[in-house]
Scaffold this motif. Structure first.
Motif, mmCIF file in Angstrom:
data_model
loop_
_atom_site.group_PDB
_atom_site.id
_atom_site.type_symbol
_atom_site.label_atom_id
_atom_site.label_comp_id
_atom_site.label_asym_id
_atom_site.label_seq_id
_atom_site.Cartn_x
_atom_site.Cartn_y
_atom_site.Cartn_z
ATOM 1 N N PHE A 279 51.680 91.805 -30.147
ATOM 2 C CA PHE A 279 52.167 90.897 -29.100
ATOM 3 C C PHE A 279 51.840 89.453 -29.467
ATOM 4 C CE2 PHE A 279 51.060 95.022 -27.447
ATOM 5 C CZ PHE A 279 52.180 95.372 -26.709
ATOM 6 N N ARG A 280 52.823 88.610 -29.410
ATOM 7 C CA ARG A 280 52.565 87.191 -29.684
ATOM 8 C C ARG A 280 53.400 86.330 -28.750
ATOM 9 N NH1 ARG A 280 51.737 87.019 -36.275
ATOM 10 N NH2 ARG A 280 50.508 88.945 -36.308
ATOM 11 N N ALA A 281 52.717 85.408 -28.103
ATOM 12 C CA ALA A 281 53.408 84.524 -27.159
ATOM 13 C C ALA A 281 54.136 83.427 -27.947
ATOM 14 C CB ALA A 281 52.405 83.936 -26.177
ATOM 15 N N GLU A 282 55.224 83.805 -28.576
ATOM 16 C CA GLU A 282 55.999 82.859 -29.389
ATOM 17 C C GLU A 282 56.804 81.996 -28.426
ATOM 18 O OE1 GLU A 282 55.548 82.961 -32.579
ATOM 19 O OE2 GLU A 282 55.024 85.038 -33.126
ATOM 20 N N LYS A 283 56.444 80.719 -28.380
ATOM 21 C CA LYS A 283 57.119 79.861 -27.413
ATOM 22 C C LYS A 283 58.496 79.462 -27.906
ATOM 23 C CE LYS A 283 52.709 79.078 -25.863
ATOM 24 N NZ LYS A 283 51.683 79.209 -26.903
ATOM 25 N N ARG B 141 63.909 85.208 -35.729
ATOM 26 C CA ARG B 141 63.050 86.239 -36.329
ATOM 27 C C ARG B 141 61.743 86.486 -35.579
ATOM 28 N NH1 ARG B 141 60.504 83.908 -41.881
ATOM 29 N NH2 ARG B 141 59.157 82.360 -40.960
ATOM 30 N N HIS B 142 61.614 85.943 -34.369
ATOM 31 C CA HIS B 142 60.401 86.169 -33.583
ATOM 32 C C HIS B 142 60.716 86.891 -32.278
ATOM 33 C CE1 HIS B 142 58.771 82.869 -36.125
ATOM 34 N NE2 HIS B 142 57.664 83.572 -36.013
ATOM 35 N N LEU B 143 59.930 87.919 -31.997
ATOM 36 C CA LEU B 143 59.929 88.579 -30.694
ATOM 37 C C LEU B 143 58.537 88.372 -30.106
ATOM 38 C CD1 LEU B 143 61.498 91.927 -31.941
ATOM 39 C CD2 LEU B 143 62.626 90.335 -30.376
ATOM 40 N N THR B 144 58.384 88.576 -28.804
ATOM 41 C CA THR B 144 57.027 88.500 -28.251
ATOM 42 C C THR B 144 56.322 89.860 -28.359
ATOM 43 O OG1 THR B 144 57.970 88.894 -26.085
ATOM 44 C CG2 THR B 144 57.496 86.609 -26.668
ATOM 45 N N GLY C 185 63.564 85.389 -45.337
ATOM 46 C CA GLY C 185 62.189 84.884 -45.320
ATOM 47 C C GLY C 185 61.148 85.956 -45.061
ATOM 48 N N GLU C 186 59.997 85.535 -44.534
ATOM 49 C CA GLU C 186 58.805 86.403 -44.495
ATOM 50 C C GLU C 186 59.013 87.732 -43.773
ATOM 51 O OE1 GLU C 186 55.182 84.578 -42.985
ATOM 52 O OE2 GLU C 186 54.324 86.564 -42.656
ATOM 53 N N ILE C 187 58.659 88.807 -44.495
ATOM 54 C CA ILE C 187 58.633 90.131 -43.859
ATOM 55 C C ILE C 187 57.238 90.755 -43.911
ATOM 56 C CG2 ILE C 187 61.085 90.716 -44.010
ATOM 57 C CD1 ILE C 187 60.485 92.206 -46.621
ATOM 58 N N ILE C 188 56.402 90.265 -44.853
ATOM 59 C CA ILE C 188 55.029 90.783 -44.959
ATOM 60 C C ILE C 188 54.074 89.600 -45.086
ATOM 61 C CG2 ILE C 188 53.414 91.818 -46.635
ATOM 62 C CD1 ILE C 188 55.316 94.011 -47.188
ATOM 63 N N ASP D 230 60.773 95.212 -37.352
ATOM 64 C CA ASP D 230 62.055 94.729 -36.813
ATOM 65 C C ASP D 230 62.695 93.728 -37.771
ATOM 66 O OD1 ASP D 230 61.168 95.755 -33.927
ATOM 67 O OD2 ASP D 230 59.597 94.472 -34.741
ATOM 68 N N ARG D 231 61.845 92.917 -38.412
ATOM 69 C CA ARG D 231 62.390 91.958 -39.382
ATOM 70 C C ARG D 231 63.004 92.656 -40.582
ATOM 71 N NH1 ARG D 231 58.455 86.719 -40.088
ATOM 72 N NH2 ARG D 231 58.420 86.180 -37.876
ATOM 73 N N VAL D 232 62.346 93.723 -41.029
ATOM 74 C CA VAL D 232 62.887 94.470 -42.165
ATOM 75 C C VAL D 232 64.227 95.104 -41.781
ATOM 76 C CG1 VAL D 232 62.497 96.523 -43.597
ATOM 77 C CG2 VAL D 232 60.681 94.850 -43.299
HETATM 78 P P1 ATP Z 1 55.725 83.708 -38.967
HETATM 79 O O1 ATP Z 1 55.209 82.610 -39.844
HETATM 80 O O2 ATP Z 1 57.115 84.073 -39.266
HETATM 81 O O3 ATP Z 1 55.436 83.491 -37.515
HETATM 82 P P2 ATP Z 1 53.260 85.074 -39.341
HETATM 83 O O4 ATP Z 1 52.701 84.375 -40.530
HETATM 84 O O5 ATP Z 1 52.799 84.685 -38.005
HETATM 85 O O6 ATP Z 1 54.874 85.000 -39.386
HETATM 86 P P3 ATP Z 1 51.757 87.474 -39.867
HETATM 87 O O7 ATP Z 1 50.727 87.090 -38.904
HETATM 88 O O8 ATP Z 1 51.450 87.444 -41.301
HETATM 89 O O9 ATP Z 1 53.099 86.641 -39.564
HETATM 90 O O10 ATP Z 1 52.298 88.937 -39.440
HETATM 91 C C1 ATP Z 1 52.706 89.902 -40.390
HETATM 92 C C2 ATP Z 1 54.184 90.200 -40.256
HETATM 93 O O11 ATP Z 1 54.537 90.514 -38.928
HETATM 94 C C3 ATP Z 1 55.093 89.030 -40.602
HETATM 95 O O12 ATP Z 1 55.311 88.956 -41.986
HETATM 96 C C4 ATP Z 1 56.364 89.389 -39.869
HETATM 97 O O13 ATP Z 1 57.141 90.275 -40.620
HETATM 98 C C5 ATP Z 1 55.858 90.095 -38.643
HETATM 99 N N1 ATP Z 1 55.848 89.186 -37.478
HETATM 100 C C6 ATP Z 1 54.946 88.241 -37.163
HETATM 101 N N2 ATP Z 1 55.214 87.647 -35.995
HETATM 102 C C7 ATP Z 1 56.345 88.250 -35.540
HETATM 103 C C8 ATP Z 1 57.131 88.100 -34.360
HETATM 104 N N3 ATP Z 1 56.791 87.237 -33.414
HETATM 105 N N4 ATP Z 1 58.220 88.883 -34.216
HETATM 106 C C9 ATP Z 1 58.548 89.767 -35.161
HETATM 107 N N5 ATP Z 1 57.855 89.984 -36.284
HETATM 108 C C10 ATP Z 1 56.753 89.221 -36.479
#
Ligand code: ATP
Ligand code: MG
Length: 442
Positions: free
Chosen positions: A217-221, A226-229, A364-367, A415-417
């Motif tokens: 869970f992340r409170a992505e504002k 590519r971000h979900l909460t 972009g970032e998946i891992i 979900d990103r993958v």
């Molecule tokens: P980003 O920079 O894109 O926010 P992050 O550096 O915060 O990513 P990590 O903390 O390394 O991401 O989390 C590991 C993986 O979890 C990420 O590589 C990504 O695939 C996935 N991830 C992270 N935050 C989210 C999110 N809000 N929604 C979906 N997938 C996420």
């Protein structure tokens, strides 16, 4: 009431010349007062059923004629190969409407409703997500997603990793306070977990190779594509391992996912418009490694404004990965860009021994992963450097007090993958009920 005949098998020609009983939902229906062409859908596909007044009698014919889109029905009939669109047809001998649709409330998802929706098509479909799930593209994505989940479990289980569960209510941050969800907890504050990692490290001396797949869970504002909460996070932790060892597994699991999709979901990939050769490249070719410094230089050479020490956000990763033909690892980020648990590089402690895996095609970032700071004095130094309080992390520091060993792990955004391999424009296309800062319904 079990079901033993699937439309997918009818379409495959397994029932030619046979009487079958099909259970499903009306996908489309057209025709006259004498003959109806009802396209029946189940989870495996669609098939055209021909209903003739002369063959079924007035009562059944009229019931089928009146049955609206998405009514559930049981249809019996003879399967015949044809050279029409569906390849096979069912000549209906009898039919029952099981769950009728009230004509006063017809199925709301139609071309015209989407075109006329006040808030636009996207919001309309999100409002009707519970019904949108049964439409073709969504069903296809969900099947793809199931294969991705299966492939991840299989990869780790085949390598003797133990599946291990951590709590979702926690007291401290893993990824920085700005995306913490705070929840009232009996007069105290608790948070929803951002990652399984810290609790996995606690079990590392017990299990040595562990993994999970669970929501984080992340409170992505800021709302991005590519971000979900609430997202599904596949994480692994391994003892006696370096950054390079962890990367081997990251590459391994992603290649295994691509391979599994090619084996199980060729039709679905094609219907999503994916190039199978591309997916085969992701399954077969090695993933190059590149240091953070090199990526920054490349971006600067492309005229992208980035300063050394900044983390790469989506806009920068997008530019960098547009021309990649396979995923690339970025390693050795500056220590100042990463949280305390990343282990500084003993050869040059300005950097940490970490990696991000960046997917091509602009995804972009998946891992994100790396080696952990594993000795007590080093972890205390890193925690103090960040100005983080010790208290919520006492258990984490304890792991280092009793037989610390080099170890590491990664988190993969499932979900990103799915979005990348399914070719989705937005991460929310890949999850049944997406959660973001504006939406917790339906
Ligand atoms: P980003 O920079 O894109 O926010 P992050 O550096 O915060 O990513 P990590 O903390 O390394 O991401 O989390 C590991 C993986 O979890 C990420 O590589 C990504 O695939 C996935 N991830 C992270 N935050 C989210 C999110 N809000 N929604 C979906 N997938 C996420
Ligand atoms: Mg983030």
């Amino acid at each position: 009431m079990t079901k033993d005949t699937w439309i997918g098998d009818v379409r495959a020609g397994n029932y030619d010349g046979e009487e079958v009983e099909l259970k499903g939902w009306i996908h489309r229906s057209r025709g006259s007062n004498k003959i109806r062409f009802v396209v029946l859908r189940d989870s495996t596909g669609t098939v055209q059923c021909v209903v003739k007044r002369d063959s079924v009698g007035d009562a059944i014919f009229d019931a089928m004629k009146d049955a609206l889109i998405e009514s559930s029905v049981i249809i019996c009939g003879l399967v015949q190969p044809t050279d029409r669109e569906h390849g096979h047809e069912v000549q209906v001998s009898s039919a029952t409407v099981v769950g009728p649709v009230n004509p006063e409330r017809p199925f709301p998802i139609t071309e015209s409703a989407m075109a006329e929706a006040d808030g636009g098509e996207t919001e309309f479909l999100l409002d009707n997500r519970h019904l949108y799930l049964r439409t073709g593209r969504m069903t296809t994505m969900l099947k793809l997603r199931s294969t991705v989940f299966g492939a991840i479990h299989q990869y780790f289980r085949d390598r003797d990793f133990i599946e291990y569960q951590a709590p979702n209510f926690v007291a401290g941050a893993v990824e920085g306070g700005s995306t913490l969800f705070e929840v009232p907890y009996f007069g105290r504050k608790a948070y929803l977990t951002q990652s399984w990692q810290l609790y996995a490290e606690a079990a590392m001396p017990a299990l040595e190779r562990l993994y999970t797949m669970a929501p984080s869970f992340r409170a992505e504002k800021s709302r991005t594509r590519r971000h979900l909460t609430e997202f599904w996070h596949a994480e692994m932790e391994i003892a006696w391992a370096s950054n390079a060892d962890v990367m081997e597994h990251g590459e391994g699991v992603v290649r295994h996912i691509a391979k599994s999709l090619l084996e199980e979901r060729e039709t679905e990939l094609e219907s999503l418009g994916r190039d199978l050769d591309l997916i085969a490249r992701y399954a077969d070719n090695p993933y190059p490694r590149m240091r953070y410094d090199e990526a920054v230089e490349t971006l600067q050479g492309m005229g992208v404004g980035i300063e050394w020490g900044q983390d790469l956000d989506y806009s920068k990763e997008k530019v960098l990965t547009e021309d990649f033909d396979v995923p690339h690892f970025l390693t050795h980020y500056p220590r100042i860009a990463k949280p305390f648990y990343h282990r500084p590089d003993p050869d040059d402690p300005k950097y940490v021994l970490c990696h991000d895996l960046l997917a091509p095609e602009g995804y972009g970032e998946i891992i994100g992963g790396g080696e952990r700071t594993w000795s007590e004095d080093k972890i205390l130094e890193r925690i103090d450097e960040e100005g983080t309080p010790h208290e919520p992390y006492e258990f984490y520091i304890d792991v280092r007090r009793y037989g610390g060993v080099p170890h590491g792990g990664f988190g993969l955004g499932v979900d990103r993958v799915c979005a990348w391999l399914g070719g989705a424009d937005h991460i929310r296309e890949t999850i049944p009920f997406p959660r973001d800062s504006r939406r917790v319904t339906p």
